[in-house]
Design an enzyme around this catalytic site. Structure first.
Site, PDB file in Angstrom:
ATOM      1  N   ARG A  48      45.365  38.587  37.475  1.00 19.07           N
ATOM      2  CA  ARG A  48      44.160  38.123  38.147  1.00 19.07           C
ATOM      3  C   ARG A  48      42.920  38.278  37.270  1.00 19.07           C
ATOM      4  O   ARG A  48      42.086  37.370  37.176  1.00 19.07           O
ATOM      5  CB  ARG A  48      43.958  38.891  39.459  1.00 19.07           C
ATOM      6  CG  ARG A  48      44.893  38.479  40.578  1.00 19.07           C
ATOM      7  CD  ARG A  48      46.359  38.733  40.329  1.00 19.07           C
ATOM      8  NE  ARG A  48      46.647  40.157  40.092  1.00 19.07           N
ATOM      9  CZ  ARG A  48      47.760  40.640  39.550  1.00 19.07           C
ATOM     10  NH1 ARG A  48      48.695  39.822  39.112  1.00 19.07           N
ATOM     11  NH2 ARG A  48      47.951  41.931  39.397  1.00 19.07           N
ATOM     12  N   CYS A  83      46.022  44.427  46.118  1.00 20.80           N
ATOM     13  CA  CYS A  83      45.443  44.103  44.809  1.00 20.80           C
ATOM     14  C   CYS A  83      44.016  43.663  45.068  1.00 20.80           C
ATOM     15  O   CYS A  83      43.793  42.628  45.726  1.00 20.80           O
ATOM     16  CB  CYS A  83      46.222  42.989  44.113  1.00 20.80           C
ATOM     17  SG  CYS A  83      45.380  42.339  42.644  1.00 20.80           S
ATOM     18  N   THR A  85      41.455  42.813  42.894  1.00 23.60           N
ATOM     19  CA  THR A  85      40.934  41.701  42.106  1.00 23.60           C
ATOM     20  C   THR A  85      41.340  40.359  42.709  1.00 23.60           C
ATOM     21  O   THR A  85      40.582  39.385  42.650  1.00 23.60           O
ATOM     22  CB  THR A  85      41.423  41.798  40.649  1.00 23.60           C
ATOM     23  OG1 THR A  85      41.109  43.095  40.134  1.00 23.60           O
ATOM     24  CG2 THR A  85      40.759  40.750  39.774  1.00 23.60           C
ATOM     25  N   THR A 125      38.346  46.793  38.111  1.00 26.60           N
ATOM     26  CA  THR A 125      38.601  46.019  36.898  1.00 26.60           C
ATOM     27  C   THR A 125      37.353  45.242  36.511  1.00 26.60           C
ATOM     28  O   THR A 125      36.474  44.971  37.337  1.00 26.60           O
ATOM     29  CB  THR A 125      39.747  45.013  37.106  1.00 26.60           C
ATOM     30  OG1 THR A 125      39.341  44.044  38.088  1.00 26.60           O
ATOM     31  CG2 THR A 125      41.033  45.704  37.540  1.00 26.60           C
ATOM     32  N   LYS A 165      49.099  51.229  34.577  1.00 29.78           N
ATOM     33  CA  LYS A 165      49.997  50.071  34.515  1.00 29.78           C
ATOM     34  C   LYS A 165      51.078  50.249  33.449  1.00 29.78           C
ATOM     35  O   LYS A 165      52.174  49.689  33.570  1.00 29.78           O
ATOM     36  CB  LYS A 165      49.200  48.791  34.243  1.00 29.78           C
ATOM     37  CG  LYS A 165      48.530  48.200  35.482  1.00 29.78           C
ATOM     38  CD  LYS A 165      47.889  46.867  35.158  1.00 29.78           C
ATOM     39  CE  LYS A 165      47.218  46.223  36.382  1.00 29.78           C
ATOM     40  NZ  LYS A 165      48.171  45.791  37.411  1.00 29.78           N
ATOM     41  N   CYS A 194      40.335  49.626  42.567  1.00 31.21           N
ATOM     42  CA  CYS A 194      41.514  49.036  41.922  1.00 31.21           C
ATOM     43  C   CYS A 194      42.715  49.848  42.379  1.00 31.21           C
ATOM     44  O   CYS A 194      42.663  51.085  42.389  1.00 31.21           O
ATOM     45  CB  CYS A 194      41.385  49.066  40.402  1.00 31.21           C
ATOM     46  SG  CYS A 194      42.885  48.508  39.546  1.00 31.21           S
TER      47      CYS A 194
END
Length: 239
Positions: A48, A83, A85, A125, A165, A194
């Site tokens: 994204r 999520c 974003t 992010t 991640k 996030c």
């Protein structure tokens, strides 16, 4: 009975943690008291942030919209996306189905307002920060905000992409430095904006005055599906 649909895999561990949160938050005494949940785990959905920042020509919308339509066809009552974003594409995704998406960004701002917070720091992010998702939601609630400076934002992205991640332990001093910088700007409460940052709070102490947006999504999912919420989760800001 209302049921929850989840578009997951963005990222996979955050989705697993989100489901765990809904279980913990539901005031249930037996299996049958918990949420009925259908999860479509779709880690292949394009990144994204890369799309928003123009670093990738692949949009996540087609795959996410297809997943939403599948969840609607399976009879779910609402959709949650762990999520943050991806909420930049909220309008396009909502048009794909007739059942509602739970907008965790707006719900996070509303939770801060309900708890008397007047200024919040945003850890998210670069894609989320650049789209002003949280900034707009906070302003709508009359809450002022602060974001990290360039160096601080690079540290946030490092924590998200190079640590969580990547399956590595978070470099906590970086997290603490960013939070300290935002508090110097007047932020009363830090928003973990996030879902990878949510995993830091899950595993490590983050101190007082922190609100995890993923926890807000889990809380509102329980409430939307008309399940009883455990009293301990009525306020989610750490103390």
């Amino acid at each position: 009975m209302k049921s929850l649909g989840v578009i997951g895999g963005l990222g996979p561990m955050a989705t697993a943690y989100f489901l765990e949160l809904t279980v913990k938050m539901t005031d249930a005494s037996r299996d049958q008291d918990h949420l009925d949940v259908t999860i479509l785990d779709r880690p292949a959905i394009p990144d994204r942030t890369a799309c928003i920042l123009g670093k990738s020509g692949e949009s996540p919308v087609p795959m996410m919209a297809e997943a939403a339509r599948t969840l609607e066809a399976l009879g779910t009552s609402c959709i949650a996306v762990p999520c943050i974003t991806s909420h930049y594409f909220f309008g396009e995704l909502q048009k794909a189905v007739s059942i509602p998406f739970i907008h965790l960004v707006k719900e996070t701002a509303a939770h801060l307002k309900e708890n008397g917070v007047s200024s919040a720091g945003i850890l998210a992010t670069s894609g989320t920060v650049s789209t002003r998702l949280f900034q707009q939601a906070l302003e709508a609630e009359g809450i002022s905000w602060a974001v990290p400076d360039k160096d601080g934002q690079e540290k946030v992205m490092h924590l998200i992409y190079e640590n969580v991640k990547a399956g590595l332990p978070p470099e906590l001093p970086l997290f603490e430095e960013v939070c300290a910088g935002l508090r110097q700007k007047g932020a009363e409460c830090m928003i973990l904006g996030c879902t990878e940052l949510s995993l830091i709070k899950r595993d490590f102490p983050v101190g007082a005055g922190v609100l995890d947006a993923l926890e807000v999504l889990a809380k509102r999912s329980v409430e939307f599906c008309e399940k009883p919420l455990r009293p301990a989760y009525r306020s989610l800001i750490t103390r």
